[in-house]
Design an enzyme around this catalytic site. Structure first.
Site, PDB file in Angstrom:
ATOM      1  N   ASP A 162      34.769  42.184  42.280  1.00 29.23           N
ATOM      2  CA  ASP A 162      34.205  40.938  41.727  1.00 29.23           C
ATOM      3  C   ASP A 162      34.751  39.719  42.460  1.00 29.23           C
ATOM      4  O   ASP A 162      34.014  38.771  42.714  1.00 29.23           O
ATOM      5  CB  ASP A 162      34.498  40.835  40.228  1.00 29.23           C
ATOM      6  CG  ASP A 162      33.877  39.571  39.642  1.00 29.23           C
ATOM      7  OD1 ASP A 162      32.644  39.426  39.737  1.00 29.23           O
ATOM      8  OD2 ASP A 162      34.620  38.712  39.130  1.00 29.23           O
ATOM      9  N   ARG A 169      29.292  34.895  46.882  1.00 27.52           N
ATOM     10  CA  ARG A 169      28.174  34.247  46.151  1.00 27.52           C
ATOM     11  C   ARG A 169      28.341  32.736  46.156  1.00 27.52           C
ATOM     12  O   ARG A 169      27.372  31.988  46.292  1.00 27.52           O
ATOM     13  CB  ARG A 169      28.141  34.762  44.704  1.00 27.52           C
ATOM     14  CG  ARG A 169      27.598  36.175  44.579  1.00 27.52           C
ATOM     15  CD  ARG A 169      27.928  36.763  43.221  1.00 27.52           C
ATOM     16  NE  ARG A 169      27.334  36.003  42.142  1.00 27.52           N
ATOM     17  CZ  ARG A 169      27.755  36.028  40.884  1.00 27.52           C
ATOM     18  NH1 ARG A 169      28.781  36.790  40.541  1.00 27.52           N
ATOM     19  NH2 ARG A 169      27.162  35.316  39.961  1.00 27.52           N
ATOM     20  N   SER A 184      29.116  40.855  36.934  1.00 33.85           N
ATOM     21  CA  SER A 184      30.416  40.200  37.087  1.00 33.85           C
ATOM     22  C   SER A 184      31.126  40.084  35.726  1.00 33.85           C
ATOM     23  O   SER A 184      32.304  40.430  35.587  1.00 33.85           O
ATOM     24  CB  SER A 184      30.190  38.823  37.718  1.00 33.85           C
ATOM     25  OG  SER A 184      31.342  38.050  37.668  1.00 33.85           O
ATOM     26  N   LYS A 188      34.381  43.015  34.236  1.00 31.23           N
ATOM     27  CA  LYS A 188      35.752  42.594  33.897  1.00 31.23           C
ATOM     28  C   LYS A 188      36.086  42.933  32.447  1.00 31.23           C
ATOM     29  O   LYS A 188      37.185  43.368  32.118  1.00 31.23           O
ATOM     30  CB  LYS A 188      35.917  41.096  34.161  1.00 31.23           C
ATOM     31  CG  LYS A 188      36.000  40.782  35.651  1.00 31.23           C
ATOM     32  CD  LYS A 188      36.022  39.311  35.938  1.00 31.23           C
ATOM     33  CE  LYS A 188      34.664  38.705  35.790  1.00 31.23           C
ATOM     34  NZ  LYS A 188      34.484  37.366  36.287  1.00 31.23           N
TER      35      LYS A 188
HETATM   36  N1  URA Z   1      31.302  34.135  34.946  1.00 31.78           N
HETATM   37  C1  URA Z   1      31.685  35.248  35.609  1.00 31.78           C
HETATM   38  O1  URA Z   1      32.681  35.869  35.274  1.00 31.78           O
HETATM   39  N2  URA Z   1      30.935  35.656  36.643  1.00 31.78           N
HETATM   40  C2  URA Z   1      29.814  35.019  37.045  1.00 31.78           C
HETATM   41  O2  URA Z   1      29.173  35.473  37.973  1.00 31.78           O
HETATM   42  C3  URA Z   1      29.442  33.874  36.354  1.00 31.78           C
HETATM   43  C4  URA Z   1      30.192  33.452  35.294  1.00 31.78           C
END
Ligand code: URA
Length: 437
Positions: A162, A169, A184, A188
């Site tokens: 990530d 990104r 993403s 997590k």
């Molecule tokens: N929060 C995240 O953890 N990832 C993203 O891509 C956007 C917002």
């Protein structure tokens, strides 16, 4: 397998297979696939999208790019967490975690830092001198199981893919892709051990998602992808056109958290905390419905249990509760000014402008490496929709330097942070939609 073929399939609007997605994510995490190919694939995903099945595969591949926290708990249904897509004055996690823990849940809360106009839970916690958000995996697990919650920063080993994907990104204009955001966020939260999630998708000028349609698309993507992965979710789409609560700023939001846990608190903060706690309780099977969940959450405030767990956590994570308590309502950045209403009328406060002015004050940061101010921020005297008379105090602004104060005041003035209108303004409901499994 060739990366160029995987990119070409996505470019042409076809689906990528499980093997292809896993190959790409492993190569990205191990840095065996160059950034330019990963970036090209990200742009293809941005333009062509992904099915829910592909998004679930991507999420799983990202989770397995690093280590996964395994609680090995027989009561794994009690491992419930929340995530907010972020906003201005969004301090909900700070009081939600001890309330949820007091209800009997285990909350493995791994949070982020402020970036751009969006505030960060870790910066708020660190505004309490001594508070450490760096726990080892063992400490984190032990504390969650013993005290009901712990607040921690993401470790190097958790979802390393990530970090790499997000930084690519960020510089390739592909942050705003719904499947990429979904993977993403979920990767997590699932890697930290949560089995059920409340997802607060913010919508409005101070949010990542500016329109209801965008927020709804993200909410549905999160809910359906999580469901494919066996994770229960409740998604709330909530308004972020004006700041949440009456205080915005790192330590100022700690104050509002203690206010809520001791009793009096702004209605919007209280409603969101109780609603999110209720969904957490319902998903874990502690209550049959949302109303009983809210009652259970309210009880944890009135019986003092949530406050006790809050101070216990402050102490466990390195701060001195007596010192923090003594700082409440006293600790302010040294330069301040009051903004008054220029004319009488119905007030409108713009969350986006306050968020941007907050970055100038040091509440938030432009770049990951910028320092934040623990004590800068805003205390509002009234909310959007209030009828105010000419000359009424609307807000006090606190800044670490005179220059930052002047810059923030000028920014608010130039960008119409506070406007007054002849007719009552149309306020969105606080909770716009609830999507639950
Ligand atoms: N929060 C995240 O953890 N990832 C993203 O891509 C956007 C917002």
């Amino acid at each position: 397998m060739r990366s160029a073929d995987i990119i070409a399939k996505k470019r042409d609007g076809l689906s990528n297979s499980k093997e292809e997605i896993e190959f790409l994510i492993q190569g990205c995490a191990k840095q065996t696939i160059p950034d330019y190919q990963v970036s090209a694939w990200l742009m293809a995903v941005y333009l062509r999208g992904m099915s829910m099945e592909e998004t679930a595969i991507l999420t799983q591949a990202m989770i397995h790019s690093g280590s996964v926290i395994n609680f090995d708990a027989p009561s794994s249904h009690l491992l419930v967490d929340k995530h907010s897509t972020g906003g201005i004055g969004d301090k909900i996690s700070l009081s939600l975690a001890p309330i949820a823990a007091a209800m009997g849940l285990h909350v493995p809360m791994i949070s982020g830092r402020a970036l751009g106009i969006t505030g960060g839970t870790l910066d708020k916690l660190e505004s309490m001198p001594g508070y450490s958000v760096h726990l080892s995996e063992e400490e984190f697990k032990k504390t969650v199981m013993r005290d009901g919650y712990a607040m921690c920063a993401q470790t190097e080993n958790l979802v390393p893919a990530d970090r790499i994907l997000y930084s690519l990104r960020d510089v390739t204009a592909t942050v705003e892709s719904i499947p990429l955001i979904t993977a993403s966020i979920l990767s997590k939260k699932i890697a930290e051990g949560a089995r059920a999630l409340v997802l607060d998708v913010k919508c409005g000028s101070g949010a990542f998602m500016k329109t209801f349609q965008q927020a709804q698309a993200l909410g549905e993507s999160l809910s359906k992808t999580a469901s494919l992965m066996g994770i229960k979710t409740s998604v709330l789409i909530t308004d972020m056109n004006e700041p949440l609560g009456m205080k915005v700023g790192n330590f100022l939001e700690i104050e509002e958290t203690v206010d809520l846990l001791t009793g009096p608190a702004p209605e919007d903060v209280r409603t969101l905390v109780l609603t999110q706690a209720a969904y957490m309780a319902k998903m874990a099977g502690l209550v049959p419905d949302i109303d009983s969940g809210k009652d259970l959450a309210r009880e944890q405030i009135s019986n003092g249990k949530a406050l006790e767990l809050w101070w216990k956590n402050v102490k466990n994570q390195g701060a001195d509760p007596a010192k923090v308590d003594a700082m409440l309502r006293k600790e302010r950045a040294p330069y301040s000014a009051v903004i008054h209403s220029k004319i009488s009328g119905y007030l409108q406060i713009c969350a986006q402008v306050i968020g941007q002015a907050g970055v100038l004050l040091g509440v938030g940061r432009n770049q990951k490496t910028d320092a934040v101010s623990p004590t800068a921020g805003f205390i509002f005297a009234c909310k959007s929709g209030t009828h105010v008379l000419q000359g009424r105090a609307l807000c006090t602004v606190y800044a670490p330097t005179k220059q930052q104060l002047e810059q923030a005041l000028q920014f608010i003035k130039d960008h119409q942070g506070f406007t007054t209108h002849n007719e009552p303004i149309k306020k969105s409901p606080l909770i716009l939609q609830e999507i639950s499994d």
